[in-house]
Write a protein that holds these residues in place. Structure first.
Motif, mmCIF file in Angstrom:
data_model
loop_
_atom_site.group_PDB
_atom_site.id
_atom_site.type_symbol
_atom_site.label_atom_id
_atom_site.label_comp_id
_atom_site.label_asym_id
_atom_site.label_seq_id
_atom_site.Cartn_x
_atom_site.Cartn_y
_atom_site.Cartn_z
ATOM 1 N N ALA A 19 0.829 -1.204 0.000
ATOM 2 C CA ALA A 19 0.000 0.000 0.000
ATOM 3 C C ALA A 19 0.863 1.252 0.000
ATOM 4 N N THR A 22 2.585 1.557 -3.545
ATOM 5 C CA THR A 22 1.734 1.900 -4.693
ATOM 6 C C THR A 22 1.074 3.258 -4.558
ATOM 7 N N VAL A 23 0.631 3.621 -3.375
ATOM 8 C CA VAL A 23 -0.127 4.863 -3.224
ATOM 9 C C VAL A 23 0.779 6.059 -2.944
ATOM 10 N N ILE A 24 1.877 5.838 -2.233
ATOM 11 C CA ILE A 24 2.753 6.958 -1.860
ATOM 12 C C ILE A 24 4.044 6.947 -2.673
ATOM 13 N N PRO A 27 3.862 7.485 -7.042
ATOM 14 C CA PRO A 27 3.654 8.881 -7.471
ATOM 15 C C PRO A 27 4.833 9.793 -7.128
ATOM 16 N N ALA A 36 1.403 13.336 -0.984
ATOM 17 C CA ALA A 36 1.115 11.951 -0.598
ATOM 18 C C ALA A 36 -0.338 11.866 -0.134
ATOM 19 N N ASN A 37 -1.034 10.877 -0.617
ATOM 20 C CA ASN A 37 -2.432 10.694 -0.269
ATOM 21 C C ASN A 37 -2.524 9.623 0.827
ATOM 22 N N TYR A 38 -2.300 10.034 2.078
ATOM 23 C CA TYR A 38 -2.265 9.088 3.189
ATOM 24 C C TYR A 38 -3.612 8.425 3.466
ATOM 25 N N LEU A 40 -5.881 7.556 1.330
ATOM 26 C CA LEU A 40 -6.014 6.504 0.326
ATOM 27 C C LEU A 40 -5.098 5.332 0.648
ATOM 28 N N ALA A 41 -3.894 5.610 1.120
ATOM 29 C CA ALA A 41 -2.969 4.536 1.486
ATOM 30 C C ALA A 41 -3.529 3.688 2.625
ATOM 31 N N VAL A 44 -6.337 1.511 1.159
ATOM 32 C CA VAL A 44 -5.763 0.422 0.370
ATOM 33 C C VAL A 44 -5.151 -0.634 1.292
#
Length: 63
Positions: A19, A22-24, A27, A36-38, A40-41, A44
């Motif tokens: 997670a 891929t999410v942090i 990008p 950073a979209n924490y 969303l992380a 996920v």
């Protein structure tokens, strides 16, 4: 710690790494200034952990 609980702990740790990567991480590799979209992380991570644990519980052979 039983073998099954150790497997669950390893899968939760794997979920955290995947997670975050891929999410942090991805990008940030493409654009170092990307935010950073924490949240969303976290979502996920929870979804992957739930999926891994559910898979192990449903495919576990009764002993």
């Amino acid at each position: 710690m039983t073998r099954f609980s150790k497997l669950i702990a390893q899968e939760v740790a794997l979920s955290a790494v995947l997670a975050a990567g891929t999410v942090i991480g991805i990008p940030k590799l493409a654009d170092p200034n990307a935010s950073a979209n924490y949240p969303l992380a976290i979502v996920v991570f929870l979804a992957m952990s739930l999926a891994f644990v559910a898979y192990e519980l449903f495919t576990r052979k009764p002993s």
